[in-house]
Write an enzyme that holds these catalytic residues in place. Structure first.
Site, short mmCIF file in Angstrom:
data_model
loop_
_atom_site.label_atom_id
_atom_site.label_comp_id
_atom_site.label_asym_id
_atom_site.label_seq_id
_atom_site.Cartn_x
_atom_site.Cartn_y
_atom_site.Cartn_z
N ARG A 1 0.45 -1.07 -0.06
CA ARG A 1 -0.01 0.04 0.08
C ARG A 1 0.73 1.34 0.12
O ARG A 1 0.81 1.86 -1.08
CB ARG A 1 -0.80 0.22 1.35
CG ARG A 1 -2.15 0.65 0.85
CD ARG A 1 -1.69 2.40 1.48
NE ARG A 1 -0.82 1.79 3.76
CZ ARG A 1 -0.71 3.87 2.97
NH1 ARG A 1 -0.76 4.57 2.37
NH2 ARG A 1 -0.11 3.42 5.18
N ASP A 2 1.35 1.98 0.55
CA ASP A 2 2.38 2.73 1.23
C ASP A 2 3.21 3.04 -0.32
O ASP A 2 3.60 3.77 -0.09
CB ASP A 2 2.73 2.89 2.18
CG ASP A 2 3.17 4.41 2.85
OD1 ASP A 2 2.98 5.03 2.50
OD2 ASP A 2 3.60 4.76 4.29
N HIS B 1 4.42 4.59 12.65
CA HIS B 1 4.56 4.34 11.13
C HIS B 1 5.53 5.25 10.82
O HIS B 1 4.84 6.46 11.35
CB HIS B 1 3.19 4.64 10.67
CG HIS B 1 3.60 4.90 9.10
ND1 HIS B 1 2.75 3.80 8.54
CD2 HIS B 1 3.34 5.52 8.40
CE1 HIS B 1 3.15 3.99 6.76
NE2 HIS B 1 3.49 5.06 7.26
N HIS C 1 8.86 7.03 8.58
CA HIS C 1 9.67 7.12 7.16
C HIS C 1 11.32 7.36 7.86
O HIS C 1 11.63 7.95 8.36
CB HIS C 1 8.87 7.88 6.40
CG HIS C 1 7.66 7.71 6.13
ND1 HIS C 1 7.51 7.29 3.91
CD2 HIS C 1 5.87 7.60 5.99
CE1 HIS C 1 6.64 6.65 4.04
NE2 HIS C 1 5.37 6.79 5.22
N CYS D 1 3.86 9.05 0.87
CA CYS D 1 2.95 9.59 0.61
C CYS D 1 2.93 10.92 -0.63
O CYS D 1 3.81 11.69 -0.72
CB CYS D 1 2.05 10.22 1.51
SG CYS D 1 0.81 11.40 1.09
N ASN E 1 9.66 4.58 3.41
CA ASN E 1 8.74 3.97 4.72
C ASN E 1 10.52 3.26 5.30
O ASN E 1 11.30 2.86 4.30
CB ASN E 1 8.23 2.62 4.59
CG ASN E 1 6.51 3.33 4.62
OD1 ASN E 1 5.59 3.78 5.42
ND2 ASN E 1 6.54 2.99 3.27
#
Ligand code: COA
Ligand code: ZN
Length: 303
Positions: free
Chosen positions: A13-14, A207, A209, A240, A249
Protein backbone atom coordinates in the site's frame (compact mmCIF):
# COMPACT_ATOMS: atom_id res chain seq x y z
CA UNK A 1 15.78 -7.44 25.86
CA UNK A 2 13.15 -10.03 25.01
CA UNK A 3 9.52 -10.15 23.99
CA UNK A 4 7.66 -9.83 20.73
CA UNK A 5 6.67 -7.08 18.39
CA UNK A 6 4.11 -7.11 15.57
CA UNK A 7 5.25 -5.81 12.22
CA UNK A 8 2.60 -4.35 9.95
CA UNK A 9 4.00 -4.69 6.45
CA UNK A 10 2.88 -1.75 4.31
CA UNK A 11 4.88 -2.20 1.08
CA UNK A 12 1.88 -3.17 -1.07
CA UNK A 13 0.00 0.00 0.00
CA UNK A 14 2.26 2.82 1.22
CA UNK A 15 5.14 1.34 -0.77
CA UNK A 16 3.44 1.25 -4.14
CA UNK A 17 0.85 4.05 -3.90
CA UNK A 18 3.14 6.76 -5.31
CA UNK A 19 4.83 4.65 -8.00
CA UNK A 20 3.88 6.36 -11.26
CA UNK A 21 4.03 3.42 -13.68
CA UNK A 22 1.09 1.10 -12.97
CA UNK A 23 2.31 -2.09 -11.30
CA UNK A 24 0.33 -4.97 -12.81
CA UNK A 25 -2.18 -6.48 -10.37
CA UNK A 26 -0.53 -9.91 -10.64
CA UNK A 27 2.77 -8.43 -9.48
CA UNK A 28 1.14 -6.71 -6.52
CA UNK A 29 -0.35 -10.06 -5.57
CA UNK A 30 3.05 -11.73 -6.02
CA UNK A 31 4.48 -9.17 -3.58
CA UNK A 32 1.83 -9.98 -0.97
CA UNK A 33 2.60 -13.68 -1.43
CA UNK A 34 6.34 -13.08 -1.04
CA UNK A 35 5.73 -11.08 2.15
CA UNK A 36 3.50 -13.83 3.51
CA UNK A 37 6.20 -16.38 2.69
CA UNK A 38 8.59 -14.23 4.73
CA UNK A 39 6.48 -14.86 7.81
CA UNK A 40 4.78 -11.46 7.91
CA UNK A 41 1.22 -11.87 9.12
CA UNK A 42 -0.19 -8.35 9.18
CA UNK A 43 0.03 -7.00 5.65
CA UNK A 44 -1.59 -3.76 4.48
CA UNK A 45 -2.56 -5.00 1.04
CA UNK A 46 -3.99 -1.89 -0.60
CA UNK A 47 -6.25 1.11 -0.01
CA UNK A 48 -9.81 1.95 -0.93
CA UNK A 49 -9.37 5.61 -1.79
CA UNK A 50 -10.35 7.64 -4.81
CA UNK A 51 -8.69 6.15 -7.90
CA UNK A 52 -8.32 9.75 -9.08
CA UNK A 53 -6.15 10.49 -6.02
CA UNK A 54 -4.18 7.20 -6.18
CA UNK A 55 -4.53 5.58 -9.62
CA UNK A 56 -1.90 2.97 -8.69
CA UNK A 57 -4.30 1.26 -6.25
CA UNK A 58 -7.41 1.29 -8.45
CA UNK A 59 -7.20 -2.54 -8.44
CA UNK A 60 -7.79 -2.70 -4.67
CA UNK A 61 -10.67 -5.20 -4.80
CA UNK A 62 -8.70 -7.73 -6.85
CA UNK A 63 -5.59 -7.41 -4.70
CA UNK A 64 -7.60 -7.80 -1.50
CA UNK A 65 -9.45 -10.86 -2.82
CA UNK A 66 -6.15 -12.54 -3.66
CA UNK A 67 -4.63 -11.55 -0.31
CA UNK A 68 -7.66 -12.96 1.51
CA UNK A 69 -7.02 -16.30 -0.19
CA UNK A 70 -3.51 -16.58 1.30
CA UNK A 71 -3.54 -18.70 4.43
CA UNK A 72 -2.03 -17.47 7.65
CA UNK A 73 -2.07 -13.72 7.01
CA UNK A 74 -4.39 -10.93 8.06
CA UNK A 75 -4.58 -8.44 5.20
CA UNK A 76 -5.73 -4.92 6.05
CA UNK A 77 -6.75 -2.03 3.82
CA UNK A 78 -6.45 1.72 4.26
CA UNK A 79 -9.69 3.72 4.08
CA UNK A 80 -10.25 7.48 4.55
CA UNK A 81 -14.04 7.72 4.53
CA UNK A 82 -17.42 5.94 4.47
CA UNK A 83 -17.24 5.27 0.75
CA UNK A 84 -13.90 3.52 1.26
CA UNK A 85 -15.37 1.40 4.05
CA UNK A 86 -18.29 0.34 1.88
CA UNK A 87 -16.01 -0.62 -1.01
CA UNK A 88 -13.66 -2.46 1.36
CA UNK A 89 -16.45 -4.43 3.02
CA UNK A 90 -17.94 -5.36 -0.36
CA UNK A 91 -14.50 -6.70 -1.30
CA UNK A 92 -14.28 -8.82 1.86
CA UNK A 93 -12.05 -6.71 4.11
CA UNK A 94 -11.33 -8.27 7.51
CA UNK A 95 -9.32 -5.35 8.87
CA UNK A 96 -9.67 -1.62 8.16
CA UNK A 97 -6.97 0.99 8.65
CA UNK A 98 -8.81 4.27 9.08
CA UNK A 99 -6.68 7.26 8.18
CA UNK A 100 -6.69 11.01 8.67
CA UNK A 101 -4.04 13.60 9.50
CA UNK A 102 -3.34 15.29 12.80
CA UNK A 103 -2.82 18.58 10.93
CA UNK A 104 -5.13 20.75 8.84
CA UNK A 105 -2.56 21.33 6.10
CA UNK A 106 -1.90 17.69 5.34
CA UNK A 107 -5.49 16.57 5.85
CA UNK A 108 -6.63 19.17 3.31
CA UNK A 109 -3.94 18.17 0.83
CA UNK A 110 -4.46 14.43 1.29
CA UNK A 111 -8.19 14.08 1.93
CA UNK A 112 -9.69 17.43 0.91
CA UNK A 113 -11.35 17.75 4.33
CA UNK A 114 -10.78 19.64 7.57
CA UNK A 115 -9.45 17.65 10.52
CA UNK A 116 -12.84 18.05 12.19
CA UNK A 117 -14.73 16.70 9.16
CA UNK A 118 -12.45 13.67 8.85
CA UNK A 119 -12.54 13.04 12.59
CA UNK A 120 -16.33 13.05 12.57
CA UNK A 121 -16.44 10.72 9.56
CA UNK A 122 -14.07 8.22 11.17
CA UNK A 123 -15.73 8.50 14.59
CA UNK A 124 -19.05 7.69 12.97
CA UNK A 125 -17.54 4.67 11.19
CA UNK A 126 -16.11 3.34 14.47
CA UNK A 127 -19.29 3.98 16.43
CA UNK A 128 -21.56 2.29 13.90
CA UNK A 129 -19.38 -0.73 13.06
CA UNK A 130 -21.05 -3.87 14.48
CA UNK A 131 -19.09 -5.86 17.05
CA UNK A 132 -18.68 -8.74 14.59
CA UNK A 133 -17.47 -6.36 11.86
CA UNK A 134 -13.88 -6.04 10.66
CA UNK A 135 -11.03 -5.20 13.02
CA UNK A 136 -10.23 -1.49 13.06
CA UNK A 137 -7.03 0.46 13.44
CA UNK A 138 -6.97 4.27 13.34
CA UNK A 139 -3.96 6.18 11.98
CA UNK A 140 -3.06 9.80 12.42
CA UNK A 141 -0.72 10.92 9.65
CA UNK A 142 1.70 13.79 10.39
CA UNK A 143 1.65 13.19 14.16
CA UNK A 144 5.18 14.59 14.51
CA UNK A 145 5.76 16.85 11.56
CA UNK A 146 3.63 18.29 8.76
CA UNK A 147 4.99 19.36 5.38
CA UNK A 148 2.74 22.43 5.53
CA UNK A 149 2.86 23.33 9.25
CA UNK A 150 6.23 22.11 10.53
CA UNK A 151 6.69 20.45 13.92
CA UNK A 152 3.40 19.24 15.41
CA UNK A 153 2.72 20.01 19.06
CA UNK A 154 2.17 16.80 21.06
CA UNK A 155 -0.90 18.42 22.65
CA UNK A 156 -2.56 18.54 19.22
CA UNK A 157 -2.22 14.76 18.77
CA UNK A 158 -3.08 13.96 22.39
CA UNK A 159 -6.29 16.00 22.11
CA UNK A 160 -7.38 13.98 19.05
CA UNK A 161 -6.47 10.73 20.81
CA UNK A 162 -8.45 11.68 23.89
CA UNK A 163 -11.60 12.05 21.80
CA UNK A 164 -10.92 8.99 19.63
CA UNK A 165 -10.14 6.67 22.55
CA UNK A 166 -13.49 7.55 24.13
CA UNK A 167 -15.45 6.28 21.11
CA UNK A 168 -14.55 2.65 21.53
CA UNK A 169 -12.05 1.08 23.94
CA UNK A 170 -9.50 -1.41 22.67
CA UNK A 171 -8.60 0.18 19.34
CA UNK A 172 -5.04 0.52 18.11
CA UNK A 173 -3.93 4.01 17.11
CA UNK A 174 -1.02 4.41 14.72
CA UNK A 175 0.90 7.66 15.03
CA UNK A 176 2.69 8.32 11.76
CA UNK A 177 5.84 10.23 10.92
CA UNK A 178 4.61 10.68 7.37
CA UNK A 179 7.49 12.89 6.24
CA UNK A 180 10.28 11.14 8.15
CA UNK A 181 11.19 14.33 9.99
CA UNK A 182 10.73 13.06 13.54
CA UNK A 183 13.64 12.53 15.92
CA UNK A 184 13.84 9.77 18.54
CA UNK A 185 13.29 12.07 21.53
CA UNK A 186 10.07 13.36 19.96
CA UNK A 187 8.86 9.83 19.19
CA UNK A 188 9.72 8.56 22.67
CA UNK A 189 8.02 11.51 24.38
CA UNK A 190 4.77 11.39 22.42
CA UNK A 191 4.30 7.65 22.79
CA UNK A 192 5.27 7.70 26.48
CA UNK A 193 2.66 10.37 27.12
CA UNK A 194 -0.01 8.67 24.97
CA UNK A 195 0.57 5.33 26.71
CA UNK A 196 0.58 6.93 30.17
CA UNK A 197 -2.73 8.67 29.49
CA UNK A 198 -4.58 6.15 27.32
CA UNK A 199 -2.65 2.87 27.57
CA UNK A 200 -5.35 1.18 29.64
CA UNK A 201 -7.92 1.79 26.88
CA UNK A 202 -5.92 1.75 23.66
CA UNK A 203 -2.85 0.31 21.99
CA UNK A 204 -0.36 2.20 19.88
CA UNK A 205 1.60 1.63 16.69
CA UNK A 206 4.41 3.62 15.08
CA UNK A 207 4.51 4.28 11.34
CA UNK A 208 7.83 5.78 10.31
CA UNK A 209 9.58 7.00 7.19
CA UNK A 210 13.32 7.16 6.72
CA UNK A 211 13.85 10.46 4.94
CA UNK A 212 16.74 11.60 7.15
CA UNK A 213 18.03 8.16 8.21
CA UNK A 214 16.46 8.37 11.66
CA UNK A 215 13.75 5.84 10.83
CA UNK A 216 15.33 2.94 12.72
CA UNK A 217 16.33 5.12 15.67
CA UNK A 218 12.70 6.26 15.80
CA UNK A 219 11.47 2.65 15.77
CA UNK A 220 13.81 1.82 18.65
CA UNK A 221 12.56 4.87 20.55
CA UNK A 222 8.93 3.87 20.00
CA UNK A 223 9.70 0.36 21.25
CA UNK A 224 11.43 1.73 24.35
CA UNK A 225 8.36 3.85 25.04
CA UNK A 226 6.20 0.71 25.02
CA UNK A 227 4.97 0.49 21.41
CA UNK A 228 4.63 -3.12 20.25
CA UNK A 229 3.31 -2.62 16.70
CA UNK A 230 5.61 -1.21 14.03
CA UNK A 231 4.80 -0.39 10.40
CA UNK A 232 7.50 -0.99 7.81
CA UNK A 233 7.83 -1.59 4.08
CA UNK A 234 10.07 -4.27 2.62
CA UNK A 235 12.83 -2.66 0.58
CA UNK A 236 12.20 0.70 2.27
CA UNK A 237 9.89 1.73 -0.55
CA UNK A 238 7.04 4.20 -0.22
CA UNK A 239 5.80 7.65 0.61
CA UNK A 240 2.70 9.82 0.49
CA UNK A 241 2.26 11.70 -2.79
CA UNK A 242 0.36 14.44 -0.91
CA UNK A 243 3.20 15.13 1.53
CA UNK A 244 5.95 17.04 -0.28
CA UNK A 245 9.38 15.80 0.77
CA UNK A 246 8.20 12.45 2.10
CA UNK A 247 10.30 9.44 1.16
CA UNK A 248 10.41 5.71 1.79
CA UNK A 249 9.04 3.86 4.79
CA UNK A 250 11.44 2.35 7.28
CA UNK A 251 12.62 -0.87 5.64
CA UNK A 252 11.15 -4.07 7.08
CA UNK A 253 14.54 -5.76 6.80
CA UNK A 254 16.10 -2.98 8.90
CA UNK A 255 13.35 -3.26 11.50
CA UNK A 256 13.61 -7.06 11.65
CA UNK A 257 17.40 -6.78 11.92
CA UNK A 258 17.09 -4.27 14.79
CA UNK A 259 14.74 -6.53 16.73
CA UNK A 260 16.86 -9.62 16.08
CA UNK A 261 19.80 -7.78 17.59
CA UNK A 262 17.65 -6.75 20.55
CA UNK A 263 16.38 -10.32 21.08
CA UNK A 264 12.80 -9.34 20.26
CA UNK A 265 10.75 -11.81 18.21
CA UNK A 266 9.14 -10.60 14.95
CA UNK A 267 8.23 -13.93 13.33
CA UNK A 268 9.93 -12.88 10.08
CA UNK A 269 12.04 -15.31 8.05
CA UNK A 270 15.25 -13.53 7.06
CA UNK A 271 16.13 -15.02 3.65
CA UNK A 272 12.55 -14.91 2.40
CA UNK A 273 12.25 -11.35 3.69
CA UNK A 274 15.25 -10.25 1.64
CA UNK A 275 13.68 -11.88 -1.43
CA UNK A 276 10.44 -10.00 -0.78
CA UNK A 277 12.39 -6.76 -0.23
CA UNK A 278 14.18 -7.27 -3.52
CA UNK A 279 10.87 -7.77 -5.32
CA UNK A 280 9.30 -4.74 -3.59
CA UNK A 281 12.21 -2.52 -4.59
CA UNK A 282 12.05 -3.76 -8.18
CA UNK A 283 8.32 -3.08 -8.42
CA UNK A 284 8.90 0.41 -7.03
CA UNK A 285 11.51 1.20 -9.65
CA UNK A 286 14.66 -0.63 -8.67
CA UNK A 287 16.38 1.34 -5.90
CA UNK A 288 17.82 -0.53 -2.94
CA UNK A 289 17.20 1.78 -0.03
CA UNK A 290 18.42 -0.50 2.73
CA UNK A 291 21.95 -1.63 3.39
CA UNK A 292 20.78 -5.25 3.65
CA UNK A 293 19.29 -5.13 0.19
CA UNK A 294 22.41 -3.58 -1.35
CA UNK A 295 24.43 -6.31 0.32
CA UNK A 296 22.19 -9.07 -1.02
CA UNK A 297 22.26 -7.69 -4.54
CA UNK A 298 26.03 -7.30 -4.50
CA UNK A 299 26.42 -10.90 -3.29
CA UNK A 300 24.12 -12.11 -6.06
CA UNK A 301 26.12 -10.28 -8.73
CA UNK A 302 29.38 -11.62 -7.38
CA UNK A 303 28.11 -15.22 -7.41
N1 COA B 1 -13.03 5.29 -2.96
C1 COA B 1 -13.41 5.53 -4.25
N2 COA B 1 -14.02 6.64 -4.65
C2 COA B 1 -14.29 7.56 -3.72
C3 COA B 1 -13.93 7.40 -2.38
C4 COA B 1 -13.28 6.20 -2.00
N3 COA B 1 -12.90 5.96 -0.74
N4 COA B 1 -14.32 8.47 -1.69
C5 COA B 1 -14.89 9.30 -2.57
N5 COA B 1 -14.88 8.75 -3.80
C6 COA B 1 -15.44 9.30 -5.04
C7 COA B 1 -16.85 9.79 -4.86
O1 COA B 1 -17.74 8.73 -4.99
C8 COA B 1 -16.97 10.80 -5.97
O2 COA B 1 -17.11 10.10 -7.20
P1 COA B 1 -17.89 10.75 -8.43
O3 COA B 1 -17.08 11.92 -8.86
O4 COA B 1 -17.90 9.64 -9.43
O5 COA B 1 -19.24 11.12 -7.88
C9 COA B 1 -15.58 11.43 -6.00
O6 COA B 1 -14.69 10.46 -5.40
C10 COA B 1 -15.52 12.71 -5.23
O7 COA B 1 -16.00 12.50 -3.91
P2 COA B 1 -15.64 13.49 -2.74
O8 COA B 1 -16.16 12.97 -1.46
O9 COA B 1 -16.00 14.90 -3.14
O10 COA B 1 -14.08 13.29 -2.71
P3 COA B 1 -12.95 14.39 -2.84
O11 COA B 1 -12.73 14.75 -4.25
O12 COA B 1 -13.18 15.47 -1.83
O13 COA B 1 -11.68 13.50 -2.37
C11 COA B 1 -10.94 11.65 -1.04
C12 COA B 1 -11.63 12.99 -1.05
C13 COA B 1 -10.71 11.27 0.42
C14 COA B 1 -11.84 10.61 -1.71
C15 COA B 1 -9.62 11.72 -1.82
O14 COA B 1 -8.93 12.88 -1.44
C16 COA B 1 -8.73 10.51 -1.56
O15 COA B 1 -9.05 9.40 -1.98
N6 COA B 1 -7.60 10.68 -0.87
C17 COA B 1 -6.76 9.58 -0.50
C18 COA B 1 -5.34 9.97 -0.65
C19 COA B 1 -4.41 8.86 -0.21
O16 COA B 1 -4.70 7.68 -0.33
N7 COA B 1 -3.24 9.28 0.29
C20 COA B 1 -2.22 8.38 0.69
C21 COA B 1 -2.52 7.58 1.89
S1 COA B 1 -2.49 8.50 3.41
ZN1 ZN C 1 3.45 6.34 5.33
Amino acid sequence: MSGTVTIVEVAPRDGLQAVSAFVPTEQKIALVRALAAAGLVEIEATSFVSPKAIPQLADAAEVLAAANAIEGILPSVLVPNRKGVERALAAGARKLGLVMSATEGHNRSNLNRSVEESFNDLADIVATMPADGPAIRWSFSCSFHCPFEGVVAPAQVLALLERAVAIRPGLTFALADTTGNAAPDQVRALFAEAIARFGSRARFAFHGHDTYNLGIANVAAAYEAGVREIDAAAGGIGGCPFAPGASGNVATEDVVWLFRRLGVETGARWRELLEAADLAARLAGGGAASGHLRHVRAAREAA
